[in-house]
Structures are given as structure tokens and as C-alpha cells.
Design a protein around this motif. Sequence first.
Motif, PDB file in Angstrom:
ATOM      1  N   SER A  91      42.576  36.228  32.125  1.00 45.37           N
ATOM      2  CA  SER A  91      41.266  35.639  32.439  1.00 45.37           C
ATOM      3  C   SER A  91      40.925  34.488  31.511  1.00 45.37           C
ATOM      4  O   SER A  91      39.857  33.875  31.635  1.00 45.37           O
ATOM      5  N   GLU A 136      42.746  45.833  41.009  1.00 46.80           N
ATOM      6  CA  GLU A 136      42.351  44.424  40.876  1.00 46.80           C
ATOM      7  C   GLU A 136      43.433  43.605  40.183  1.00 46.80           C
ATOM      8  O   GLU A 136      43.688  42.449  40.542  1.00 46.80           O
ATOM      9  N   ARG A 195      43.286  39.738  40.387  1.00 46.46           N
ATOM     10  CA  ARG A 195      41.876  39.527  40.043  1.00 46.46           C
ATOM     11  C   ARG A 195      41.586  40.125  38.667  1.00 46.46           C
ATOM     12  O   ARG A 195      40.880  41.123  38.538  1.00 46.46           O
ATOM     13  N   THR A 252      48.417  47.934  45.970  1.00 43.60           N
ATOM     14  CA  THR A 252      46.976  47.705  45.857  1.00 43.60           C
ATOM     15  C   THR A 252      46.183  48.560  46.831  1.00 43.60           C
ATOM     16  O   THR A 252      45.152  49.149  46.471  1.00 43.60           O
ATOM     17  N   ASN A 260      50.776  41.120  45.079  1.00 44.98           N
ATOM     18  CA  ASN A 260      50.296  42.176  45.968  1.00 44.98           C
ATOM     19  C   ASN A 260      51.318  42.431  47.060  1.00 44.98           C
ATOM     20  O   ASN A 260      51.651  41.552  47.829  1.00 44.98           O
ATOM     21  N   ARG A 312      39.718  39.175  36.156  1.00 45.05           N
ATOM     22  CA  ARG A 312      38.344  39.153  35.649  1.00 45.05           C
ATOM     23  C   ARG A 312      37.575  40.400  36.089  1.00 45.05           C
ATOM     24  O   ARG A 312      36.801  40.972  35.317  1.00 45.05           O
ATOM     25  N   THR A 313      37.782  40.810  37.318  1.00 46.55           N
ATOM     26  CA  THR A 313      37.125  42.030  37.802  1.00 46.55           C
ATOM     27  C   THR A 313      37.630  43.243  37.032  1.00 46.55           C
ATOM     28  O   THR A 313      36.867  44.148  36.693  1.00 46.55           O
ATOM     29  N   THR A 372      50.972  40.776  39.250  1.00 50.93           N
ATOM     30  CA  THR A 372      49.907  40.216  40.076  1.00 50.93           C
ATOM     31  C   THR A 372      50.367  39.924  41.511  1.00 50.93           C
ATOM     32  O   THR A 372      49.667  39.269  42.260  1.00 50.93           O
TER      33      THR A 372
END
Length: 402
Positions: free
Chosen positions: A363, A319, A324, A288, A401, A326-327, A399
Motif C-alpha cells: 500500500s 483482499e 487490494r 479468493t 486472483n 489497503r483494505t 496478488t
Amino acid sequence: MLALSGRAMSLLREWVAKEPGCGVARALLALATGDSLDDAALQEQLVAAHRDALATGEWQASLVYGVFLYTHRQYRLAADHLTLHFDRWPADEVAGLMLGAFSSCGDPAYRAHGDALVERQSMLAGPDSWPWTSWLAATRSEQGRVREAHALAEQALDLYPRAGVAVHALAHAEHEMGLGRASVTFLDNWLASDPQAVQLRHLNWHAALQSIAAGDFPDARRRADAALGRADVGMRAATNWRLLLAGQAPAGRSDPAQVRELLSAPGGTAEVFHTFNLALALAVEAATHDLRALARRAAADERPDYREVLAPVVQALAEITAGRPRTAVTLLSALGEKAERIGGVRVEREIIQDTLARALIDSGDHVRAAGLLHHRTTTRHHHTYEDLLLTTAAPAGVTVNR
């Protein structure tokens, strides 16, 4: 060389050795090996080739000059020169080796002009020219005219079964059709007749994508590990990111240090699509921090494609790896058709849509994700991959990190 045969390189070297004063021979060898030569060596070879070609004839000189521009990545100048060259020597098959100049310009107008030129030259060459039929098949595939592309590729292969461009065009068309195992079997049989084929690794990558489409994930991983080497960072990353998006374990990973080294090397970000592939390699590693740094670098770039397209795509990858989605949806949705400016071809750019679909699912927007992939799940014979993109299971490792 037109067939992308594994014998081409040895025959070119043999030709140059027998006729060291043949400018065309020397230029074609430079065209085939240009990526491995530094600028000084490349220029030395082609200046000598052009001098010898000038003493032979106008066609030879024009061809060698085109090779000079193409190998020095002066794609706009090369495309302009090729347009004039084909006006004088219609349907010249040898000059067709440089048709990639039109798409490499990164300008939609040049790409459209290149498509029109291929259509015109193919018509002039006639249906018995397997090289021009192959190039027309590739053009139709990139235009999304998949059935036409498939028929043209098969026509070229009927004329000359070892037509490498036709096989590549067929692979693109069959990806769009989702033919799965049938396509894999054909590619394996075709490659078996020429284990040194120029496209050996790339066609194995296409076969891996077809295995993913059909749900044969072990075969996709095997091909990525066996056929793609350390230098094939882009194809390995594109395979692994697809596997991760579908919730599957990836093949052997890339070395993040190698990716950082490639990004910092001279020319490391010279081409937007190459940079995008390196970003995918970082995404596979859930790097990331590196992705965010690359996104900032792209956003500050004076080149519009980097600033307006690459930057939000790389930021979206960051993201997703940070959990994240949605971003990421917001960033990728805002791109729209601008995503095409990332470069590459349809099969390669499709991974951006895959990433958006995954982010939408994560999302909770299942309806929109299904609509995004509707054309693929309803037209592709095998679409296990798309089905998995539309599931609620979180991708394995995406997802997290690190």
C-alpha cells in the motif's frame, strides 16, 4: 511418552498387552491415539480404563478421568480437574501430559491460570525435574520471555538430552532469536537420533522457518515437500504463505478440493486456529472466492472468536489475493491485540503480523511497516525474511486472483 520419543507408542501397546487390566496404561494409549479413534471407541476404552483404575487407587482414577475429559476436548473441565489433581499430587509428571488443556480453553484467564500452575509445579518439582523444567521453558517462551525459555530448555536437555518438550521450547525461543542455520543444524542432529520422534514433522517445520529467516529458501521448500505430508495442511500452508509474502516460490501446494473438504467435514471449523490454517491454505492458492465465503461463514458464527477475529483475518487474506492490500491493512490494523484470539502460539500467530507488513508495503506505507517489524529486525540474528517483507517487490503469486 514424556520425552515424545518415537518408541513411546510401541512401548505403550506392549504395556497394555502385558497388563490389559491396567487402567493407566490403557488411558495413556488412548491419550496417544485419541485423534485416530471415533467417539464411541474412545469412550469404550476410557470407561474400561477408569473402571480398572478405580479398583487400583485414587491417583490412577483421577489421572484416567483427566484423560477422559482431555481426549473428549472438554478442556475447561479437564483444566478444572487438573487443578484439583495437582493439589492432591503435586508435580505429577504424568498428569503434565495434559497441560495443554489450559491453553486449549481459548480463555485468557485459563491460560494465565495454567501458566501459574506450571510455575508452581515446577518450583515444587525442583530444578532436577527435566519434564517440569521443559514445561516451564515452553511457558516462558509463550510469554515472550525468550532468554529465560532458552536457558530453561538447555537446562532440561542437560538433564535429559532426549527431552522432546525442551527441544520444542528451544525451537520456539530460537525462532524469536532468529538463530537460523545454527538452530537448523541442532534440530537435524537431534532428530537423527530418533527418526520416529513424535515431533519429526513439526520440528522440521520449525527448521524450515529458520531456513526462511536465514534466506535459505530451497531448504525450506525441501523440508515442506519431504517432511510434511498431505495431512499437514496447516504447516505446509504456513510455510508457503511466508514464502509467498517474501516474494519466493512456494513448495508443493495444497489441493484446494482437499481444503474445501476439510472445511465442510464434521468438526471442520470446530477450532478457530485449525480453521485459520485452512484459510492460509486457500490464500496460498489465491482462492479468493473460497476465502470470501469462509469469511462470511465466520462472520455469521455465534462464537465471538470466529465472528470478531477469524472473519476479518480471512477477509483480509481474500483482499490480498484479490490485489487490494489497503483494505487488508484496514481489516488487520483494527484487530490489535485481539489477533491473539486466533489461537495457536506466538510463532504461529506471527504470520498475521507478517501479512499486515506485506499489505502495508504494497500500500506504500513503508514507514509503518518498518515500525511494525522493528523489534524483529533489531533483535533477531537472522532476519532475511523480515527484510524481504519490507521490500517493494510484489510477492510472487499472492496478488493473482485465480
